[in-house]
Design a protein around this motif. Structure first.
Motif, mmCIF file in Angstrom:
data_model
loop_
_atom_site.group_PDB
_atom_site.id
_atom_site.type_symbol
_atom_site.label_atom_id
_atom_site.label_comp_id
_atom_site.label_asym_id
_atom_site.label_seq_id
_atom_site.Cartn_x
_atom_site.Cartn_y
_atom_site.Cartn_z
ATOM 1 N N GLU A 378 0.811 -1.209 0.000
ATOM 2 C CA GLU A 378 0.000 0.000 0.000
ATOM 3 C C GLU A 378 0.849 1.267 0.000
ATOM 4 N N LEU A 379 2.138 1.128 0.153
ATOM 5 C CA LEU A 379 3.020 2.291 0.251
ATOM 6 C C LEU A 379 3.419 2.786 -1.128
ATOM 7 N N PRO A 380 3.647 4.085 -1.289
ATOM 8 C CA PRO A 380 4.029 4.635 -2.599
ATOM 9 C C PRO A 380 5.444 4.216 -2.995
ATOM 10 N N ASP A 381 5.638 4.063 -4.292
ATOM 11 C CA ASP A 381 6.991 3.791 -4.791
ATOM 12 C C ASP A 381 7.846 5.055 -4.755
ATOM 13 N N ALA A 382 7.199 6.190 -4.900
ATOM 14 C CA ALA A 382 7.925 7.468 -4.906
ATOM 15 C C ALA A 382 6.932 8.583 -4.611
ATOM 16 N N LEU A 383 7.443 9.738 -4.240
ATOM 17 C CA LEU A 383 6.653 10.945 -4.052
ATOM 18 C C LEU A 383 7.247 12.043 -4.926
ATOM 19 N N PRO A 384 6.436 12.991 -5.355
ATOM 20 C CA PRO A 384 6.959 14.066 -6.211
ATOM 21 C C PRO A 384 8.100 14.814 -5.519
ATOM 22 N N ARG A 385 9.098 15.111 -6.285
ATOM 23 C CA ARG A 385 10.215 15.891 -5.742
ATOM 24 C C ARG A 385 9.808 17.358 -5.703
ATOM 25 N N VAL A 386 9.967 17.953 -4.547
ATOM 26 C CA VAL A 386 9.577 19.339 -4.354
ATOM 27 C C VAL A 386 10.767 20.241 -4.663
ATOM 28 N N ALA A 387 10.506 21.327 -5.366
ATOM 29 C CA ALA A 387 11.587 22.245 -5.719
ATOM 30 C C ALA A 387 12.197 22.854 -4.460
ATOM 31 N N HIS A 388 13.467 23.190 -4.559
ATOM 32 C CA HIS A 388 14.178 23.809 -3.438
ATOM 33 C C HIS A 388 13.485 25.099 -3.031
ATOM 34 N N GLN A 389 13.269 25.266 -1.726
ATOM 35 C CA GLN A 389 12.586 26.447 -1.204
ATOM 36 C C GLN A 389 13.601 27.513 -0.778
#
Length: 632
Positions: A378-389
């Motif tokens: 049920e766990l995600p293979d990946a999550l979106p990479r968030v741009a550097h803040q």
């Protein structure tokens, strides 16, 4: 200028040095001789001269020392030696041996120190070499030993101070000499710089009381912070059949040079939890300007499962670390994936190459075992990479960075300020949860005056690196700018990790695989050595933990290293400043707990941390990193 700035200066400086050992949670004792400090003060006639602002050099030093004494912990060994205090002229008998240990190296000697400081007067010649030789004898041969030399002039007597410093350094690699030159130039300055270089220390210029304060602060803080490999001693086998069993924990072995004796070490790890994942790492510190490297290879039943390696130029940062999960990427064959045990080979260099890697060095080994997640599917293979803040750096809190993984200072999200010197490494740890990622930003302001002049020929490399709880390099290179040459008009670098995803451990992208554990991630800040130059550079550090906690595995519990001999366990930070950094939400972030719930030491360390704010975090990355991709 009043005496108060100098008092604050030296008080913060030497007090920081003396109290900093408590940040590790283990107070020094007389028995082990840890962090012994001898102050060596020039009492020659020139110390009566005035500093800019009107106060004399001697009064500034005296006021500062008195402030320091009030804050000394009773467990710290410290002594005071003066020279040039009793014989007026070089022609007089005993002028070149005019040095006295006015306070013996001891604990609980506050009254003696105050009395000696009150009697501190400028008078005679400058037998610096003789005073250093005697200070070396004062400190003995055991434990970490530091001499802090403050002088305002050229030595007027034999022996040569530089040769004395070199001789002391050869007798014990745990002895170093930190030097502050007060209003010196020309030959005198060159000699004092030579003393620092010869004895593994740093040289600092001080042209006025404020400079003296900052310089002593830097000297005192850094002198107590050599890198200390952590873990229980272990001796690996020299071949696979002789492999040493390796349990969950933190370990330290001695690794030889490339193709030399003990240049390859072998261990075995065996599962205690069905279907578990091992997280295995090896790390060493490269103290040279040349490349050093490590390779870690896993096999099972004669079947090669995978390997990883890293080679790093010492000027780009001292931490060389290799880590990965077992089982690893999806490409692992089933024999390795279902194996009950693995043979771990740790070798020097990469692909058995590494010219000049002859010296035997400590290697830190970490092993954790993680139970499988009950909700894996049920766990995600990946999550979106968030741009550097763009992380704000307003209202920063002073910090004292740790000098090793074991002593990394715990931080929360917020802004901080500190300072760094060439050749220094500082480490912090920050908790990052499932689904979150770590973002960091380091800024050096525009440099002015003498500090700007030091950059005329190009400054050293400044680095900011991230490491996972298992010490795997974790900054996303394509989204980070973790390294830059120090520039006079200001420098800024940043590092960001991937979101923490349990199933990321099967990724073929090693920086994604690194971010597959929730826990304490490490920030390593470093400034490369600069051809023997010594100066203090201020910095601002911003830390953010972004993202919503999600994708938490059920039943995935780590068997983590225990605490050997007082070493903090993984994920347990050393104390942070008691002032509360500001969290992104605007709420005050609570300081992280001390490594040990050792009441008085923990409380005192938190108090001291405020005083030692000139330290920061040196992170090692950049420039000449060569990552050897994981082979499958």
């Amino acid at each position: 200028m009043s005496r108060r700035p100098c008092r604050v200066l030296v008080g913060a400086v030497i007090g920081a040095v003396l109290l900093l050992p408590l940040l590790s949670g283990t107070p020094p004792t007389r028995a082990d001789g840890i962090n012994k400090l001898m102050l060596v003060m020039d009492s020659s006639g020139s110390m009566k001269e005035s500093l800019p602002g009107g106060s004399s050099k001697i009064s500034a030093a005296r006021s500062a020392l008195n402030t320091v004494i009030s804050g000394l912990p009773g467990t710290q060994q410290v002594g005071l030696r003066v020279y040039g205090a009793k014989v007026f002229d070089k022609a007089d008998k005993g002028a070149c041996t005019d040095s006295q240990r006015v306070v013996d190296l001891d604990t609980d000697n506050r009254s003696e120190l105050r009395t000696a400081v009150g009697r501190y007067r400028p008078y005679g010649e400058t037998p610096t070499g003789y005073a250093l030789a005697q200070a070396g004898k004062d400190l003995g041969t055991d434990g970490q030993r530091t001499i802090v030399l403050v002088s305002d002039g050229e030595s007027t007597c034999a022996p040569d101070p530089c040769k004395v410093a070199g001789s002391l350094a050869q007798k014990g690699f745990k002895l170093r000499i930190e030097v502050v030159g007060l209003g010196v130039s020309g030959k005198a300055r060159n000699t004092l710089r030579c003393v620092a270089r010869a004895a593994h220390g740093h040289y600092y210029d001080a042209d006025d009381a404020s400079d003296l304060t900052r310089a002593l602060d830097t000297v005192a803080t850094r002198s107590a912070r050599p890198y200390k490999p952590s873990g229980r001693p272990i001796v690996g086998g020299t071949s696979a059949p002789q492999a040493t069993p390796l349990a969950v924990g933190d370990w330290v072995d001695r690794l030889g040079g490339v193709d030399q004796e003990r240049g390859e070490l072998f261990y075995t790890v065996r599962r205690s939890i069905p279907g578990s994942t091992f997280h295995i790492s090896a790390a060493l510190i490269n103290k040279t300007d040349d490349y050093d490297g490590l390779t870690v290879e896993l096999s099972s039943g004669g079947e090669r499962c995978g390997s990883d390696g890293q080679a790093l130029n010492g000027g780009s940062g001292p931490i060389v670390s290799v880590a990965f999960a077992a089982p690893g990427p999806l490409g692992w064959n089933e024999e390795c994936r279902g194996a009950d045990y693995f043979t771990v080979e740790i070798s020097r260099g990469v692909n058995h190459s590494g010219d000049g890697l002859a010296a035997t060095v400590p290697v830190e080994i970490r092993v954790t075992e993680e139970a499988p997640a009950g909700n894996d599917s049920e766990l995600p293979d990946a999550l979106p990479r968030v741009a550097h803040q763009q992380i704000g750096l307003d209202h920063p809190v002073k910090i004292a960075g740790g000098s090793s993984f074991a002593e990394a200072t715990g931080l929360s999200a917020g802004s901080y300020r500190g300072s760094i010197v060439p050749g220094e490494l500082q480490l912090f740890s920050i908790p990052v949860g499932w689904g979150q990622h770590l973002d960091s930003r380091l800024r050096i302001p525009e440099l002015t005056g003498r500090l700007a002049d030091e950059m005329d020929d190009g400054g050293p490399e400044l680095n900011l690196r991230l490491f996972s709880p298992s010490r795997a390099p974790a900054e996303l290179l394509e989204q980070s700018s973790p390294s830059s040459t120090l520039e006079a008009d200001g420098t800024e670098i940043d590092s960001v990790s991937a979101p923490v995803v349990y199933r990321g451990r099967t990724s073929n992208e090693e920086r994604i695989a690194a971010a597959s554990e929730a826990g304490r991630y490490y920030l390593a800040v470093s400034l490369a050595a600069d051809d023997g130059k010594s100066y203090q550079v201020p910095y601002a550090l911003g830390v953010a933990v972004d993202g919503t906690v999600r994708g938490k595995p059920i039943g995935s519990v780590h068997r983590t290293p225990t605490s050997p001999n007082g070493t903090p366990t993984p994920g347990t930070p050393t104390p942070v400043p008691s002032a509360s950094p500001v969290a992104p939400s605007g709420q005050a972030a609570s300081p992280q707990p001390a490594a040990a719930e050792n009441s008085s030491a923990g409380l005192l360390a938190r108090t001291v941390a405020i005083m030692v704010g000139t330290l920061g975090v040196i992170a090692v990355t950049g420039g000449l990193i060569m990552i050897i991709r994981r082979s499958r």
